[in-house]
Motif scaffolding. Structure first.
Motif, mmCIF file in Angstrom:
data_model
loop_
_atom_site.group_PDB
_atom_site.id
_atom_site.type_symbol
_atom_site.label_atom_id
_atom_site.label_comp_id
_atom_site.label_asym_id
_atom_site.label_seq_id
_atom_site.Cartn_x
_atom_site.Cartn_y
_atom_site.Cartn_z
ATOM 1 N N LEU A 25 -4.020 4.095 -4.505
ATOM 2 C CA LEU A 25 -3.384 4.753 -5.644
ATOM 3 C C LEU A 25 -4.370 5.684 -6.350
ATOM 4 C CD1 LEU A 25 -0.882 3.358 -8.152
ATOM 5 C CD2 LEU A 25 -2.954 4.425 -9.056
ATOM 6 N N ASP A 26 -5.541 5.148 -6.626
ATOM 7 C CA ASP A 26 -6.528 5.947 -7.354
ATOM 8 C C ASP A 26 -6.970 7.164 -6.536
ATOM 9 O OD1 ASP A 26 -6.296 4.058 -9.314
ATOM 10 O OD2 ASP A 26 -8.178 3.020 -8.856
ATOM 11 N N SER A 27 -7.111 6.964 -5.227
ATOM 12 C CA SER A 27 -7.605 8.069 -4.388
ATOM 13 C C SER A 27 -6.605 9.218 -4.327
ATOM 14 C CB SER A 27 -7.896 7.570 -2.970
ATOM 15 O OG SER A 27 -8.942 6.632 -3.002
ATOM 16 N N VAL A 28 -5.325 8.875 -4.281
ATOM 17 C CA VAL A 28 -4.326 9.951 -4.221
ATOM 18 C C VAL A 28 -4.408 10.804 -5.497
ATOM 19 C CG1 VAL A 28 -1.850 10.451 -4.252
ATOM 20 C CG2 VAL A 28 -2.780 8.796 -2.615
ATOM 21 N N ILE A 29 -4.546 10.128 -6.628
ATOM 22 C CA ILE A 29 -4.627 10.882 -7.889
ATOM 23 C C ILE A 29 -5.928 11.707 -7.922
ATOM 24 C CG2 ILE A 29 -4.837 10.626 -10.390
ATOM 25 C CD1 ILE A 29 -2.967 8.130 -10.071
ATOM 26 N N GLN A 30 -7.015 11.063 -7.509
ATOM 27 C CA GLN A 30 -8.294 11.789 -7.471
ATOM 28 C C GLN A 30 -8.240 12.951 -6.479
ATOM 29 O OE1 GLN A 30 -11.104 8.763 -6.360
ATOM 30 N NE2 GLN A 30 -11.423 8.061 -8.473
ATOM 31 N N GLY B 59 0.818 -1.214 0.000
ATOM 32 C CA GLY B 59 0.000 0.000 0.000
ATOM 33 C C GLY B 59 0.845 1.254 0.000
ATOM 34 N N SER B 60 1.958 1.216 0.735
ATOM 35 C CA SER B 60 2.826 2.392 0.790
ATOM 36 C C SER B 60 3.362 2.745 -0.586
ATOM 37 C CB SER B 60 4.003 2.122 1.734
ATOM 38 O OG SER B 60 3.520 1.937 3.036
ATOM 39 N N GLN B 61 3.707 1.696 -1.328
ATOM 40 C CA GLN B 61 4.243 1.973 -2.658
ATOM 41 C C GLN B 61 3.144 2.482 -3.591
ATOM 42 O OE1 GLN B 61 6.516 -1.155 -4.517
ATOM 43 N NE2 GLN B 61 7.148 0.205 -6.196
ATOM 44 N N ALA C 110 1.381 6.857 -6.907
ATOM 45 C CA ALA C 110 0.375 7.870 -7.234
ATOM 46 C C ALA C 110 0.970 9.272 -7.142
ATOM 47 C CB ALA C 110 -0.817 7.739 -6.293
ATOM 48 N N VAL C 111 1.807 9.476 -6.156
ATOM 49 C CA VAL C 111 2.440 10.791 -5.980
ATOM 50 C C VAL C 111 3.353 11.092 -7.180
ATOM 51 C CG1 VAL C 111 4.075 12.098 -4.558
ATOM 52 C CG2 VAL C 111 2.264 10.768 -3.474
ATOM 53 N N ARG C 112 4.036 10.045 -7.607
ATOM 54 C CA ARG C 112 4.896 10.195 -8.792
ATOM 55 C C ARG C 112 4.049 10.551 -10.008
ATOM 56 N NH1 ARG C 112 5.781 6.801 -12.901
ATOM 57 N NH2 ARG C 112 4.834 4.998 -11.879
ATOM 58 N N GLU D 123 -0.444 4.286 -16.832
ATOM 59 C CA GLU D 123 0.553 5.018 -17.615
ATOM 60 C C GLU D 123 0.481 6.502 -17.248
ATOM 61 O OE1 GLU D 123 2.835 3.714 -19.697
ATOM 62 O OE2 GLU D 123 2.037 1.814 -18.903
ATOM 63 N N GLN D 124 1.634 7.137 -17.266
ATOM 64 C CA GLN D 124 1.713 8.571 -16.958
ATOM 65 C C GLN D 124 0.772 9.378 -17.870
ATOM 66 O OE1 GLN D 124 3.923 10.246 -14.504
ATOM 67 N NE2 GLN D 124 2.258 11.657 -14.957
#
Lengths: 585, 293, 385
Positions: free
Chosen positions: C142-147, C7-9, C14-16, C179-180
């Protein structure tokens, strides 16, 4: 990204983001003390008999504005080159800087400015009032007469100066030795006086009848004939051949004679004439012995002159009163009575009385009498009780109902016989006459008070002519009112002089020139007491940015919309050119 | 005195500092020195109020008000963001009082300078929590009255020597400055601006309200602090090179104390004691500057 | 591309992908892996970002108040004590309307020292003006961080993406790492409405008098309210690109359920299994997962819960002197509806204690077998002490 465009917030963002200035806050309403620019009076200028605006002169000098500085002198004194050399500068005794380290060498700067003006052939532009109908005659082209004529001309009068001698200058030309005042310096300054419009008629000896006839041509006559007759000793033998008149001797020397001396010469007296004679004799080969009945510190001669005389080898014998003179072959025996101090005279000098000792004899080759001068003609003197007259500080005004108004000035009336007092006398006479012509003789005394510098008695022509100086407060700045944190200790300029060995041999000017750098550095030492020199401290330290620069002569003003009246500007003004008052006063 | 201070103003009138406020003067000088390509981080202090209530701002540079203890950290962030935007030209400044520097903000300050963040941290020091009403701080000097050191409980502890603490971080530049010496202050601000990394400027800023002094003597008293050696003017480069900028007149400390209400209770004995401390500190500084063996 | 990551990764990836410019963080277990991954990305150039190695969590968030005010995308991560230390600055970030995103790994608060899961740390920050999203698994993280960046930047509010200590932060799962280019299509570069700008010098955060303060607070309230609808728009867009969506809440079998279990975080996954089991045994049970806690999706909750007879709110947290925090919020959401289920509250798994299928099934039967709740909060599995 069409999709992204569609999603957007409908709530306009409201955050504490501040982009307006604080200028709408009129913090001036907080104020209960109010600072204000207020120039005051420097003590030196009150000590200067001519009332020169010394603080401003030094300020202009620091800025390299030599012409303006010189003109500032000329507004109050037509003789900067002369006074820069021969004045005994009482101003320096009142200099506030004296309490900090050493007084400013005001006379050195004055002389520097005059020399700079001469070297650069500056043409002064001094304010002159429109022409007036009255013509004024001036008797005697000495310093008082020339000053009177100069100031009267500035005030719009036509002046004729009558001088018995073949050249103008009076004591400056025929008395003061060349080693103190070179002739070119004097001539240059007289030329400036003429250039403002003064008409000098040399070789015109005025008789007593002139005073009675003058009103045909002149509305007033200024008598500035000076003192040119040596007073008698009233002792046996004083009239024998070989006992010479000191002032006459100085005159001969200034006419170009170079009598030579050999052996001791006694000069009797303690005034400037006596010292000048002693020092001239020394230069002509004699050994000068000044014989004075009181002590050195009681001598009326200027202290610095005495000091230099001693340096050059003049001997002073104090507390010796001449009793008689006898001739022994080619020598003279001067018998003197030793005196002792017996209290203090009213003028502060030692009162003396004969000591019990036996008389002494002084054997000399020549003897000069120089115990003081008096008017060459009795009618030069003020008439005393005989006529209604106004005794002013440095002149006597006789508003005669018939005939021309008479003013007597210079050495004829002055307590202190000095060039600068002669200038003061000429200025006082000029202003007094102008007041008399404008408002009548009754107004003179009270109106003169309006034009004194500080608490007087010096008068300012610039103030009289309503120049910027008339805005100054009369308050004389004291040392405690100077913020000395803004001044660093700095040594006073040392006046460069001819070597003593050279001084003993020649009549070359003793005081040498100082460079512009030295003059500026010296002028920078000046506190400019009470004057704004645009140092900007008020502007700089204002926490409320309420000092705003502008094009006024002050260069800045206080914006009272924002000034909270903290008073920092007033305290940080190095020169006490501001004041803090209660709001509403 | 010749002052090489530019005529540009980056402050406006109408701010709400007390009359004679040293902190206002300090900001004015500092901004003149660093100019308008500057962002100020302003943790809680008197200046939080002086700067103006919404929607006003009395300075002509961007300001971010921040939490009391975050001066060093917020500035680190602003610097990092500017760097990421490719803006290395703008100067980032934290403008904090003594509370925000010596006390509550000390951790963030120490952290930021340990990281050698490229910014200038200015502490304008009025020697107590003035904005909250004159409570003692660790910058309050020995002998001072404050509302939390009242009566006989006047502060009997030394003022923290904050510059030495910063110097111990070996930062590129640390200096003291004083509102009564604008030329020196401006020079140091400009010098700080020209150096990369963390710079600390400790500006002595008198407080008429808190020191119980007449507002007009605000500058005068600040000057006497230097003249008496109570607040020497010096700078330290790279944590080792000490330069003393002003040789004081060595007036007795009583010259300083007698003018201030906050020291009125001090006896001659107390003054002697304080004089001894001041002399010790000065001797130590002279040694550090290599001017005394 | 699917990768098995912890989960940490997932957070770090997502931050990346969000092209964050500045990361500022202070290490605390169990958040450490996040900052280690990000440090590595910053150091090796995987990310073009500055990592501020600040001296405390307090400074971590303070620094981001600086970065976000200067107009760059900013990220931090913390846990438990660290979040508590940040508390003051949580208010600063939202009051200044800075769309900072934080990954918050739920950790129990001391004393005694406990590094394991407990939601009280983040729930205690519910009044700080941050959007809060509770995640169930690595993909959602991952999705939540981007959202979160998309949403936070739309409304100028900070977002806390919350994940369970260890059960999520340290658990490896297959996660689709997009993908970015796709992420760029979803998340445009950050364009702040206002920022520190020497060309337009303004002061941010000045003194605000009573005359203006309330309007500014109301503005935050309105923005928060708007999140409820904007989140759906954002998810629609996200789904269009990534073919995934979560919903502010996720109802499972709620339509016909007589009893609905309400969960958040990783307990949800266990609960899905339990609900499936019970339903296969004929029990009329449903599940409601709450993802969005701030703003609290009151309407959606009402719509999905009012048809049930009873609900059982499962809280891995506790507000002393009151009850489980989700229970409070749910009860408050329902109280103004005329037809509402009885609400049972259960406290489970504090300080990392395992919440097993048995525990959850016990909760179901307790709810079913009791006419009314015996207590406001029932602490499950307490041992004799």
């Amino acid at each position: 990204m069409a999709e992204q465009e569609k999603i957007k917030s409908e709530v306009p963002l409201l955050i504490p983001r501040s982009c307006e200035s604080t200028l709408t806050n009129m913090t001036g309403s907080w104020r209960f003390l109010m600072p204000r620019y207020e120039e005051k009076t420097a003590p030196c200028s009150t000590a200067c008999p001519a009332g020169e605006d010394i603080g401003r002169i030094e300020m202009l000098t620091t800025q390299g504005l030599f012409k303006e500085a010189w003109e500032t002198i000329l507004r109050e004194n037509p003789f900067p080159a002369v006074c820069g050399r021969v004045c005994y500068h009482p101003c320096e005794n009142r200099c506030n800087r004296g309490e900090f380290d050493d007084a400013i060498a005001i006379h050195s700067i004055e002389r520097f400015l005059a020399d700079a003006a001469s070297r650069n052939e500056f043409k002064p532009s001094i304010e002159k009032l429109p022409s007036k109908k009255q013509k004024i005659a001036v008797v005697g082209a000495g310093p008082s007469g020339l000053a009177a004529a100069y100031f009267l001309t500035l005030l719009g009068y036509i002046c004729d100066v009558f001088e018995a001698m073949p050249e103008a200058g009076g004591v400056l030309r025929w008395g003061i030795p060349l080693y103190r005042l070179p002739i070119s310096v004097l001539r240059n300054e007289i030329a400036h006086i003429e250039s403002v419009g003064v008409r000098i008629h040399t070789g015109k000896c005025i008789s007593k009848s002139f005073l009675d006839e003058a009103h045909n041509q002149y509305s007033a006559v200024f008598m500035g004939c000076g003192h040119s007759r040596t007073r008698g000793l009233n002792i046996p033998g004083e009239n024998m051949d070989g006992l010479e008149d000191g002032i006459a001797f100085l005159g001969k020397v200034r006419q170009g004679e170079t009598p030579s001396f050999d052996g001791s010469v006694a000069v009797i007296g303690g005034g400037n004439t006596a010292v000048d004679v002693a020092r001239s004799v020394l230069r002509l080969g004699g050994k000068s012995i000044l014989v004075y009945r009181r002590r050195r510190q009681d001598m009326p001669a200027f202290d610095q002159e005495i000091h230099m005389a001693l340096e050059e080898g003049v001997e002073i014998r104090e507390l010796l009163a001449p009793v008689k003179v006898e001739k022994n072959g080619r020598e003279y025996t001067l018998t003197v009575q030793p005196m002792r101090v017996a209290g203090t005279d009213t003028d502060g000098r030692a009162a003396i009385e004969p000591d019990n000792e036996m008389t002494q004899e002084i054997i000399v080759q020549r003897i000069f009498k120089a115990i003081g001068e008096e008017a060459a003609e009795d009618w030069y003197n003020p008439p005393g009780e005989k006529e209604k007259s106004l005794t002013l500080k440095n002149s006597v005004l006789i508003p005669r109902s018939q005939g021309a108004v008479l003013v007597i000035g210079g050495d004829l009336t002055n307590q202190t016989k000095s060039v600068v007092h002669a200038v003061a006398s000429g200025k006082e006479a000029a202003i007094a006459l102008d007041i008399l012509f404008q408002e009548g003789s009754e107004a003179v005394e009270s109106r003169l008070k309006d034009y004194v510098v500080g608490n007087g008695p010096s008068l300012s022509m610039e103030v009289y002519m309503a120049g910027p100086r008339s805005e100054r407060e009369k308050h004389i700045v004291e040392y405690d009112e100077i913020n000395t944190d803004y001044f660093e200790l700095a040594p006073r300029v040392t006046q460069p002089r001819l070597l003593i060995e050279e001084r003993r041999k020649t009549f070359e000017e003793i005081d040498l020139k100082i460079s512009a750098n030295v003059a500026i550095r010296e002028a920078e030492r000046c506190f400019n007491c009470g004057l704004c020199n645009q140092c900007d401290n008020c502007y700089l330290f204002c926490p409320d940015l309420s000092i705003q620069k502008d094009d006024s002569s002050q260069g800045r003003h206080i914006n009272y919309d924002y000034c909270k009246g903290c008073g920092i500007c007033v305290v940080e003004c190095p020169r006490n050119a501001m004041v803090l008052e209660e709001e509403g006063t | 005195m010749e002052l090489n201070v530019l005529d540009e103003e980056y402050m406006t009138s109408g701010h709400v500092a007390c009359p004679g406020c040293g902190a206002a003067i300090a900001m004015r000088f500092f901004l003149k020195a660093v100019g308008d390509k500057t962002i100020i981080v302003l943790p809680a202090c008197c200046w939080s109020i002086i700067a103006g209530p919404y929607p006003q701002s009395t300075v002509k540079v961007p300001v971010i008000h921040s939490a009391f203890e975050t001066g060093g950290a917020v500035a680190s962030g602003v610097r990092a963001a500017l760097d990421m935007k490719g803006d290395t030209e703008t100067t980032v400044v934290t403008w904090a009082g003594d509370g925000g520097t010596f006390d509550i903000g000390f951790q963030a300050l120490s952290g930021a300078v340990e990281r050698n963040e490229d910014f200038i941290y200015v502490c304008y020091d009025n020697e107590a929590y003035m904005n909250t009403g004159i409570q003692r701080s660790s910058s309050t000097p020995y002998g001072a009255w404050t509302t939390t050191t009242p009566g006989d409980e006047w502060k009997k502890l030394r003022k923290k020597n904050i510059v030495e603490v910063l110097v111990a971080h070996r930062i590129p530049y640390a200096a003291t400055a004083n509102i009564a010496f604008p030329e020196d202050l401006v020079r140091k601000a400009k010098k700080a601006q020209s150096i990369k990394g963390s710079k600390f400027l400790h500006i002595f800023a008198s407080c008429p309200t808190g020191w119980r002094i007449p507002s007009e003597s605000s500058i005068k008293i600040a000057r006497i602090a230097v003249q008496t050696n109570i607040f020497p003017l010096y700078e330290v480069e790279d944590g080792v090179k000490y330069t003393i900028n002003y040789k004081p007149k060595e007036f007795p400390v009583s010259e300083y104390f007698k003018l201030q209400g906050r020291f009125q209770h001090l006896t001659d004995e107390d003054m002697k004691h304080i004089q001894k401390m001041v002399d010790e500190d000065w001797a130590l500084l002279l040694r550090k500057a290599g001017e005394r063996p | 591309m699917k990768r098995v990551v912890e989960g940490s990764q997932a957070v770090a990836e997502a931050v990346r992908l969000a092209r964050v410019n500045v990361i500022s963080a202070y290490p605390i277990t169990p958040q450490t892996h996040i900052v280690e991954f990000l440090s590595e990305y910053c150091a090796n150039g995987t990310m073009n970002a500055r990592f501020l190695r600040v001296e405390s969590e307090h400074s971590a968030l303070a620094a981001l108040i600086g970065t976000a005010s200067t107009g760059v995308r900013s990220f931090t991560a913390t846990s438990g004590q660290g979040l508590a230390l940040m508390h003051e600055l949580l208010h600063w970030a939202s009051g200044a309307r800075l769309p900072i995103v934080m990954a918050e790994v739920n950790r129990a608060l001391a004393p005694g020292w406990n590094i394991w899961i407990d939601q009280t740390d983040s729930l205690a920050q519910r009044d700080t003006g941050w959007i809060q999203m509770y995640c169930e698994h690595g993909q959602e993280v991952l999705d939540s961080v981007i959202q979160a960046y998309r949403l936070g930047e739309l409304v100028s509010l900070p977002v806390m993406v919350v994940l369970d200590a260890f059960y999520l932060s340290h658990t490896y799962e297959p996660v689709d790492i997009p993908e970015q280019e796709l992420v760029d299509r979803f998340l445009p570069p950050y364009k702040p409405m206002f920022q520190l700008d020497t060309e337009d010098p303004c002061a941010f955060g000045s003194l605000v008098t009573p005359n203006a303060y309330m309007e500014m607070r109301h503005n935050i309230a309105m923005a928060m309210e708007e999140v409820l609808s904007l989140f759906q728009d954002v998810e629609n867009e996200f789904e269009a690109i990534f073919d995934r969506r979560y919903g502010a809440i996720e109802p499972v079998g709620c339509d016909d359920a007589e009893i609905i279990l309400v969960t958040s975080g990783t307990v949800t996954s266990t609960c899905r299994q339990v609900v499936d089991d019970l339903r296969s045994r004929g029990e009329k049970v449903g599940l409601l997962k709450v993802k969005l806690f701030r703003p609290f999706p009151v309407d959606l909750i009402r719509q999905n819960l009012t048809s049930a007879k009873k609900i059982a709110v499962i809280d891995r947290n506790f507000s002393f002197g009151a009850s489980g925090i989700f229970a409070q919020e749910i009860r408050a959401a329902l109280c103004n509806t005329p037809e509402r289920p009885l609400s049972f509250g259960y406290v489970v798994g504090l300080g990392g204690r395992d919440v097993t299928e048995d525990v959850l099934e016990d909760i179901y039967w307790d709810t079913k077998n009791n006419e009314v709740p015996v207590k406001e909060s029932i602490w499950m599995g307490l041992q004799e002490v």
